[in-house]
Design an enzyme around this catalytic site. Structure first.
Site, short mmCIF file in Angstrom:
data_model
loop_
_atom_site.label_atom_id
_atom_site.label_comp_id
_atom_site.label_asym_id
_atom_site.label_seq_id
_atom_site.Cartn_x
_atom_site.Cartn_y
_atom_site.Cartn_z
N CYS A 137 -60.15 19.16 -14.23
CA CYS A 137 -60.61 18.97 -15.61
C CYS A 137 -61.11 17.57 -15.90
O CYS A 137 -61.60 17.30 -17.00
CB CYS A 137 -59.50 19.33 -16.59
SG CYS A 137 -58.08 18.21 -16.56
N CYS A 157 -50.02 5.61 -8.97
CA CYS A 157 -49.22 5.25 -10.15
C CYS A 157 -49.72 6.10 -11.33
O CYS A 157 -50.75 5.81 -11.93
CB CYS A 157 -49.37 3.76 -10.44
SG CYS A 157 -48.27 3.13 -11.72
#
Length: 249
Positions: A137, A157
């Site tokens: 997406c 991260c």
């Protein structure tokens, strides 16, 4: 030195972020099939995403925000399972590759497979960073750094609010599907991950080496301390080579 800086500038320009999943008028969701060639695109407007996401999720995923550290419950997850995109549900990471980075954000050394996430170079903080987005997406997940554990040396991260966790026990079918993807298309490190580290270390090494040469040409080496810039130049040069050597591992 001028030549070195020119080369660095050209590298920056050539690898400038070119992928734009989020447009001003609409946002696209690609539902993954068993292979990338069967990806189906479904368009959603910003308003439609806002209806299905919380304000914090939308802010991080589609406004490229960052959640405060140590605020995600996903930091504490240790049970075997899959971390999926909070927007489209596409599998991204597994607990198997999760580790405690001490940063306050959920961290992983590898995604589910080579197609789970999309990577691009981010210059928002002037120095280049590798941005990580959901391949399905385009939702912003976080950034990738070259200070993670083996076998990849990478630290994905991630913003916890951009993901949701499903244990293997709760959804065995998902666990089986993810395991199959990992086997068929294992993750490999590419240029977009190593570029920021190679570039920064290369520039730092070049600056220290240039300082050493300037001293050598002007007054010569008159004290052991004056070779310190050379030591730093070698260190950063080695780091650049090591980082580059991680490609396609």
């Amino acid at each position: 030195m001028r030549c070195f800086l020119t080369i660095a500038t050209l590298l920056l320009c050539s690898l400038h972020r070119t992928s734009a999943f989020v447009t001003s008028s609409s946002l696209s969701t690609r539902i993954p099939s068993t292979t990338r060639s069967y990806m189906q695109t479904v368009k959603k407007s910003k308003e439609e995403w806002k209806e299905t996401l919380t304000d914090d999720q939308y802010y991080v995923l589609f406004e490229e925000g960052t959640e405060p550290p140590n605020t995600s419950s996903l930091n504490l997850v240790k049970d075997p399972g899959t971390f999926s995109c909070a927007a489209c549900g596409s599998p991204l990471f597994t607990t198997e590759t999760k580790f405690d980075s001490g940063t306050g954000w959920p961290s992983f050394y590898s995604p589910v497979d080579k197609d789970a996430v999309a990577l691009s170079t981010d210059f928002k903080l002037i120095l280049p960073r590798t941005e990580c987005s959901c391949s399905s997406c385009g939702g912003h997940l976080g950034h990738v750094f070259s200070d993670g554990p083996e076998p990849t040396g990478q630290r994905f991260c991630m913003n916890g609010v951009a993901m949701k966790f499903t244990s293997d026990e709760a959804d065995p079918e998902l666990a089986t599907s993810v395991a199959k993807r990992q086997e068929e298309a294992p993750y490999q490190i590419g240029l977009s991950q190593v570029f920021p580290g190679v570039m920064i270390n290369g520039i730092m090494g070049g600056l220290f080496f240039n300082s050493f040469l300037a001293r050598l040409e002007s007054t010569g080496i008159q004290s052991p301390l004056e070779i310190v810039p050379l030591i730093f130049a070698v260190y950063f040069g080695v780091q650049a080579v090591v980082t580059c050597g991680r490609m396609n591992k």
